[in-house]
Structure formats: C-alpha cells, structure tokens
Design an enzyme around this catalytic site. Sequence first.
Site, PDB file in Angstrom:
ATOM      1  CB  THR A 245      -0.954   0.026   1.208  1.00  0.00           C
ATOM      2  OG1 THR A 245      -0.195   0.152   2.419  1.00  0.00           O
ATOM      3  CG2 THR A 245      -1.795  -1.243   1.269  1.00  0.00           C
ATOM      4  N   GLY A 246       0.361   2.308  -0.610  1.00  0.00           N
ATOM      5  CA  GLY A 246       1.102   3.564  -0.663  1.00  0.00           C
ATOM      6  C   GLY A 246       2.460   3.390  -1.313  1.00  0.00           C
TER       7      GLY A 246
ATOM      8  CB  THR B 274       2.773   6.034  -6.143  1.00  0.00           C
ATOM      9  OG1 THR B 274       2.511   6.926  -5.050  1.00  0.00           O
ATOM     10  CG2 THR B 274       1.503   5.261  -6.495  1.00  0.00           C
TER      11      THR B 274
ATOM     12  N   GLY C  31       8.699   6.816  -2.469  1.00  0.00           N
ATOM     13  CA  GLY C  31       9.344   6.638  -1.175  1.00  0.00           C
ATOM     14  C   GLY C  31       9.601   5.195  -0.786  1.00  0.00           C
ATOM     15  CB  ILE C  32       9.426   3.551   2.552  1.00  0.00           C
ATOM     16  CG1 ILE C  32      10.477   4.417   3.266  1.00  0.00           C
ATOM     17  CG2 ILE C  32       9.474   2.120   3.089  1.00  0.00           C
ATOM     18  CD1 ILE C  32      10.210   4.590   4.753  1.00  0.00           C
ATOM     19  N   GLY C  33       7.540   2.853   0.087  1.00  0.00           N
ATOM     20  CA  GLY C  33       6.646   1.903  -0.553  1.00  0.00           C
ATOM     21  C   GLY C  33       7.127   1.502  -1.933  1.00  0.00           C
TER      22      GLY C  33
ATOM     23  CB  SER D  49       7.772   5.291  12.513  1.00  0.00           C
ATOM     24  OG  SER D  49       8.557   6.399  12.897  1.00  0.00           O
TER      25      SER D  49
ATOM     26  CE1 TYR E 103       4.078   8.543  10.762  1.00  0.00           C
ATOM     27  CE2 TYR E 103       5.920   8.820  12.276  1.00  0.00           C
ATOM     28  CZ  TYR E 103       5.381   8.251  11.139  1.00  0.00           C
ATOM     29  OH  TYR E 103       6.134   7.399  10.377  1.00  0.00           O
TER      30      TYR E 103
END
Length: 264
Positions: free
Chosen positions: A13-14, A16, A18-20, A141, A154
Amino acid sequence: MQIDLKGRTALVTGSTQGIGAAIAEGLARAGARVGVNGRSAERTEEAVARLLRDVPGAELVPVAADVATEEGAHRAVDTLGQVDVLVNNLGVFGTADPLEITDEEWRRYFEVNVLAAVRLTRLLLPGMTERGWGRVLNIASDSAVVTPAEMIHYGMSKTALLAVSRGFAKQAAGTGVTVNSVIAGPTHTGGVEDFVYQLVDRDLPWDEAQRVFMREHRPQSLLQRLIEPEEIAHMVVYLSSEQASATTGGALRVDGGYVDSILP
C-alpha cells in the site's frame, strides 16, 4: 542468501513513491507479482512505468484505490485476487503543536495509519491461513517508541500499529502465516526532505540540511545519516521470504540505531 518469491503475489500500500516504491521494487526483483498502490490511476500507472524501467519484465499490477477507506480496501483486494504478502506501508505524517491537533486530525491519523492496515489484514488473513502460508508486514516507525513532541499524533498511530501486529500474529499462530512490524528510522524520502526543511534553514543545501537535522533533531542515530528507502526494503523482502519462517510477532528495527535499546 537467495530469496525467491516467484509464484507469490504481494500488495504494497502507498507504493507510488518513497519507502513503498522501494519495497515494491525489492519484491519484484525477488520474483513476486506486485500490486503497486496509489489513490489515483494516473500516479499508479506512472509508478508502474518507473518500476518497469528499473526491473524489466517484472509482473506489476496497478492498484488504484484509496485503501484508507473500506471501499478502496475491497477494490484493492478484488483487483489482485489472492494475496500472499501484505505490506501495510500507507501512512501520513507531519509536525503539529500537540495542543493544536484537532479531534478530526487525531481521527485521520488513526484511520490512515492504523485502521487501513487492520482492515486489509482482516480481509486477507483468512485466505492466507487457509492456504497455510502468508506474510503480513506493517511499516512502523521509530516514533512508535521514541515519540517526538512535534509528532505525537503520528507516534500514537505507529505505537498502535505495533500492538496490531503482535495481536494479529497471535491470531495467526500455528498457521504458517507470520505477522511482523518493521520499525523504520529516519529515512530519506521526498516527504522527509520537506519535513527536514520545516525544522532547519530552507536556504541550506540538502546535504548540509540533512547533517544539521540529524545533529540537532535526531542525535541518537548511530548511523548519523538518513536511511535510504532501499535499506528498509531489504528487511521487508527478507521477512516476506521462506527464510523468515520463524520470525513472527516481532518489531524489527531498521532504524540506524536510533532507538536506544538493546531489545527489539
């Protein structure tokens, strides 16, 4: 170590950017069929095109769906069909005065960072346990353990994600399915660059800004630099593999030694 994920389907998921995106690339390099997820069809297709340039011949499926909603979660699952590896990477973050965070913002962080992972796990875990194999990975995180004063909402959501991971690992006990969380430390992504420049002089060149940020705001880091997304992906690919069959219910750190603890 030769990690072979041929014949497995993964949903990240997510993914598109960065980390994903790094995780999606790592799983694709290992041979998995990978669902690349973003909210818009355009961004998702663009991400798939970029990944195909880096991993020619990879089997990538664009999954355009807002998985922070119930409708989007079902759309993602319907698009891919059987999923063997679920990587709950989607998340939002940002700084805020703790006394200024509204109820709506608290709820948004919980909805996106926690409930989205719970919902997809609830949808996909039964199939994994029925087949006797599966991997669920929640990207947490260092803020789950070392809550920053400027990011309490967060940190709260990532702490909750650790509890979710441990609880679902117990639900999957003895089935051949493992559930783990990965505690990512300060990582170099586009979003983090923006975050860094919220805290240091925007006129500084990036390399200097990064050093100032780590020195002034993350001095506990033993790595003394931001982690690259690929370094997070390496851990995720390993945990997705056959070789990680005895690792479950864990919170595994890829934090550059940021969390000052001798325990995971």
